[in-house]
Design a protein around this motif. Sequence first.
Motif, PDB file in Angstrom:
ATOM      1  N   GLY A 117      42.546  54.639  47.051  1.00 43.14           N
ATOM      2  CA  GLY A 117      42.179  54.410  48.439  1.00 43.14           C
ATOM      3  C   GLY A 117      40.836  53.738  48.621  1.00 43.14           C
ATOM      4  N   THR A 118      40.241  53.273  47.538  1.00 45.45           N
ATOM      5  CA  THR A 118      38.931  52.627  47.618  1.00 45.45           C
ATOM      6  C   THR A 118      39.028  51.104  47.701  1.00 45.45           C
ATOM      7  OG1 THR A 118      38.802  52.709  45.193  1.00 45.45           O
ATOM      8  CG2 THR A 118      37.745  54.502  46.422  1.00 45.45           C
ATOM      9  N   LEU A 119      40.245  50.570  47.650  1.00 43.46           N
ATOM     10  CA  LEU A 119      40.462  49.126  47.730  1.00 43.46           C
ATOM     11  C   LEU A 119      41.671  48.852  48.613  1.00 43.46           C
ATOM     12  CD1 LEU A 119      39.733  46.238  46.702  1.00 43.46           C
ATOM     13  CD2 LEU A 119      41.387  46.613  44.860  1.00 43.46           C
ATOM     14  N   VAL A 120      41.498  47.926  49.553  1.00 44.48           N
ATOM     15  CA  VAL A 120      42.577  47.528  50.453  1.00 44.48           C
ATOM     16  C   VAL A 120      42.821  46.030  50.288  1.00 44.48           C
ATOM     17  CG1 VAL A 120      43.362  47.380  52.840  1.00 44.48           C
ATOM     18  CG2 VAL A 120      41.948  49.324  52.111  1.00 44.48           C
ATOM     19  N   LEU A 121      44.059  45.667  49.971  1.00 41.23           N
ATOM     20  CA  LEU A 121      44.458  44.272  49.851  1.00 41.23           C
ATOM     21  C   LEU A 121      45.442  43.946  50.962  1.00 41.23           C
ATOM     22  CD1 LEU A 121      45.120  44.011  46.002  1.00 41.23           C
ATOM     23  CD2 LEU A 121      43.008  43.516  47.232  1.00 41.23           C
ATOM     24  N   ALA A 122      45.304  42.753  51.534  1.00 40.01           N
ATOM     25  CA  ALA A 122      46.202  42.345  52.608  1.00 40.01           C
ATOM     26  C   ALA A 122      46.234  40.834  52.693  1.00 40.01           C
ATOM     27  CB  ALA A 122      45.747  42.937  53.943  1.00 40.01           C
ATOM     28  N   GLU A 123      47.261  40.321  53.330  1.00 39.58           N
ATOM     29  CA  GLU A 123      47.332  38.892  53.611  1.00 39.58           C
ATOM     30  C   GLU A 123      46.907  38.667  55.055  1.00 39.58           C
ATOM     31  OE1 GLU A 123      50.666  36.958  50.750  1.00 39.58           O
ATOM     32  OE2 GLU A 123      51.448  38.116  52.437  1.00 39.58           O
ATOM     33  N   ASP A 124      46.056  37.667  55.260  1.00 45.32           N
ATOM     34  CA  ASP A 124      45.659  37.296  56.609  1.00 45.32           C
ATOM     35  C   ASP A 124      45.827  35.798  56.791  1.00 45.32           C
ATOM     36  OD1 ASP A 124      43.499  36.147  55.293  1.00 45.32           O
ATOM     37  OD2 ASP A 124      42.062  37.672  55.910  1.00 45.32           O
ATOM     38  N   GLU A 125      45.223  35.264  57.835  1.00 49.24           N
ATOM     39  CA  GLU A 125      45.389  33.832  58.115  1.00 49.24           C
ATOM     40  C   GLU A 125      44.876  32.946  56.994  1.00 49.24           C
ATOM     41  OE1 GLU A 125      43.873  36.042  59.955  1.00 49.24           O
ATOM     42  OE2 GLU A 125      44.520  35.974  62.059  1.00 49.24           O
ATOM     43  N   SER A 126      43.916  33.460  56.218  1.00 48.73           N
ATOM     44  CA  SER A 126      43.302  32.654  55.166  1.00 48.73           C
ATOM     45  C   SER A 126      43.964  32.811  53.805  1.00 48.73           C
ATOM     46  CB  SER A 126      41.809  33.008  55.046  1.00 48.73           C
ATOM     47  OG  SER A 126      41.126  32.715  56.241  1.00 48.73           O
ATOM     48  N   GLY A 127      44.367  34.025  53.466  1.00 48.86           N
ATOM     49  CA  GLY A 127      44.942  34.243  52.142  1.00 48.86           C
ATOM     50  C   GLY A 127      44.956  35.707  51.769  1.00 48.86           C
ATOM     51  N   LEU A 128      44.603  35.996  50.520  1.00 47.82           N
ATOM     52  CA  LEU A 128      44.598  37.366  50.008  1.00 47.82           C
ATOM     53  C   LEU A 128      43.220  37.979  50.244  1.00 47.82           C
ATOM     54  CD1 LEU A 128      45.865  39.716  48.448  1.00 47.82           C
ATOM     55  CD2 LEU A 128      45.162  38.579  46.323  1.00 47.82           C
ATOM     56  N   SER A 129      43.130  38.862  51.228  1.00 48.30           N
ATOM     57  CA  SER A 129      41.845  39.478  51.549  1.00 48.30           C
ATOM     58  C   SER A 129      41.627  40.725  50.704  1.00 48.30           C
ATOM     59  CB  SER A 129      41.769  39.834  53.035  1.00 48.30           C
ATOM     60  OG  SER A 129      42.649  40.894  53.350  1.00 48.30           O
ATOM     61  N   VAL A 130      40.366  40.964  50.386  1.00 49.63           N
ATOM     62  CA  VAL A 130      39.951  42.083  49.536  1.00 49.63           C
ATOM     63  C   VAL A 130      38.899  42.885  50.300  1.00 49.63           C
ATOM     64  CG1 VAL A 130      38.902  42.743  47.337  1.00 49.63           C
ATOM     65  CG2 VAL A 130      40.346  40.692  47.471  1.00 49.63           C
ATOM     66  N   HIS A 131      39.121  44.188  50.434  1.00 53.06           N
ATOM     67  CA  HIS A 131      38.159  45.025  51.152  1.00 53.06           C
ATOM     68  C   HIS A 131      37.939  46.319  50.382  1.00 53.06           C
ATOM     69  CE1 HIS A 131      37.097  47.687  54.854  1.00 53.06           C
ATOM     70  NE2 HIS A 131      36.004  47.195  54.295  1.00 53.06           N
ATOM     71  N   ALA A 132      36.723  46.486  49.885  1.00 52.36           N
ATOM     72  CA  ALA A 132      36.306  47.739  49.252  1.00 52.36           C
ATOM     73  C   ALA A 132      35.240  48.324  50.164  1.00 52.36           C
ATOM     74  CB  ALA A 132      35.760  47.486  47.853  1.00 52.36           C
ATOM     75  N   PRO A 133      35.590  49.307  50.993  1.00 53.57           N
ATOM     76  CA  PRO A 133      34.685  49.757  52.055  1.00 53.57           C
ATOM     77  C   PRO A 133      33.487  50.578  51.612  1.00 53.57           C
ATOM     78  CG  PRO A 133      36.680  51.076  52.052  1.00 53.57           C
ATOM     79  CD  PRO A 133      36.907  49.978  51.064  1.00 53.57           C
ATOM     80  N   ALA A 134      33.549  51.177  50.429  1.00 50.27           N
ATOM     81  CA  ALA A 134      32.465  52.100  50.074  1.00 50.27           C
ATOM     82  C   ALA A 134      32.222  52.109  48.567  1.00 50.27           C
ATOM     83  CB  ALA A 134      32.777  53.507  50.570  1.00 50.27           C
ATOM     84  N   LEU A 135      31.619  51.042  48.050  1.00 54.92           N
ATOM     85  CA  LEU A 135      31.278  51.005  46.634  1.00 54.92           C
ATOM     86  C   LEU A 135      30.039  51.855  46.378  1.00 54.92           C
ATOM     87  CD1 LEU A 135      31.732  47.210  45.797  1.00 54.92           C
ATOM     88  CD2 LEU A 135      33.374  49.067  45.476  1.00 54.92           C
ATOM     89  N   ASP A 136      30.068  52.600  45.304  1.00 53.14           N
ATOM     90  CA  ASP A 136      28.967  53.499  44.948  1.00 53.14           C
ATOM     91  C   ASP A 136      27.809  52.703  44.363  1.00 53.14           C
ATOM     92  OD1 ASP A 136      27.277  55.436  44.007  1.00 53.14           O
ATOM     93  OD2 ASP A 136      28.713  56.343  42.615  1.00 53.14           O
ATOM     94  N   PRO A 137      26.669  52.627  45.031  1.00 57.55           N
ATOM     95  CA  PRO A 137      25.547  51.830  44.519  1.00 57.55           C
ATOM     96  C   PRO A 137      24.947  52.388  43.234  1.00 57.55           C
ATOM     97  CG  PRO A 137      24.837  53.115  46.413  1.00 57.55           C
ATOM     98  CD  PRO A 137      26.333  53.279  46.320  1.00 57.55           C
ATOM     99  N   THR A 138      25.268  53.642  42.894  1.00 56.56           N
ATOM    100  CA  THR A 138      24.756  54.212  41.641  1.00 56.56           C
ATOM    101  C   THR A 138      25.675  53.923  40.467  1.00 56.56           C
ATOM    102  OG1 THR A 138      25.851  56.372  41.929  1.00 56.56           O
ATOM    103  CG2 THR A 138      23.691  56.078  42.954  1.00 56.56           C
ATOM    104  N   ASP A 139      26.866  53.397  40.751  1.00 55.38           N
ATOM    105  CA  ASP A 139      27.763  53.002  39.667  1.00 55.38           C
ATOM    106  C   ASP A 139      27.117  51.849  38.895  1.00 55.38           C
ATOM    107  OD1 ASP A 139      30.010  50.869  38.850  1.00 55.38           O
ATOM    108  OD2 ASP A 139      30.874  52.866  38.662  1.00 55.38           O
ATOM    109  N   HIS A 140      27.196  51.898  37.569  1.00 56.12           N
ATOM    110  CA  HIS A 140      26.523  50.900  36.737  1.00 56.12           C
ATOM    111  C   HIS A 140      26.967  49.484  37.069  1.00 56.12           C
ATOM    112  CE1 HIS A 140      24.751  49.011  33.182  1.00 56.12           C
ATOM    113  NE2 HIS A 140      25.919  48.440  32.973  1.00 56.12           N
ATOM    114  N   ASP A 141      28.273  49.275  37.249  1.00 53.77           N
ATOM    115  CA  ASP A 141      28.775  47.923  37.480  1.00 53.77           C
ATOM    116  C   ASP A 141      28.432  47.425  38.880  1.00 53.77           C
ATOM    117  OD1 ASP A 141      29.901  47.452  34.941  1.00 53.77           O
ATOM    118  OD2 ASP A 141      31.609  48.717  35.451  1.00 53.77           O
TER     119      ASP A 141
END
Length: 224
Positions: A117-141
């Motif tokens: 549930g941390t990544l949402v993929l969808a098609e919109d007018e432009s193409g394949l949209s990518v939405h990660a609403p809450a990335l952990d800033p303490t995660d190394h990557d």
Amino acid sequence: MTASPLAAAAAERAQHVRQRADRPSQRRSAEQAGSRAVVRAALSGVQVRDAGDGGPLEFLGHASVYEQGYEMWDMFGPYTEIVSQGAGADSLARADLDVPLVLGHDQLRRLARTTTGTLVLAEDESGLSVHAPALDPTDHDVAYIAPKLRAGLIDEMSFAFRIESGQWSPDYTEYRINRYDIHRGDVAIVGYGANPHTGASMRQSAAAPVSSRARALLEIALAR
């Protein structure tokens, strides 16, 4: 007069491809044999906004833009590839869709994932949209990539998928992907790309969720 590489490749392709519905053989992103067969696209307008409270980061972008040509290669040489509008609809509708957001197509460097549930993929007018609403800033990557996006050192995305259906143009210079499967593929932040048409943003998440309308307007604006 010597034919261009595109024309020469198309002539060879026309002699050896049995049907226009056949998929490209040895499909890859670069001239070098063995290159990965992934679609890459520049992320124009990358932004990283910090609220100063150490909260999660929100990532928005497009891993592919539909109806825009980009260069790919097969066993015969270069050709133009286009992803059709709606090509991922069936795959994205899967109840068990499993796709991570990763760095450089490295499956061990995952930032988010549809199954959690941390990544949402969808098609919109432009193409394949990518939405990660809450990335952990303490995660190394996340900590590694955020300042590079902010500085414009990294500004491209890509997605890995399987072609399910497509067709060559009558002159074999263009291949159109009509349906793809991204299940157990990935969407990735990468260093270099061939398709310059997408937009993305990474910013500090607000305490309240972003409305779907506001997010759509932001993504469309960044994709221009």
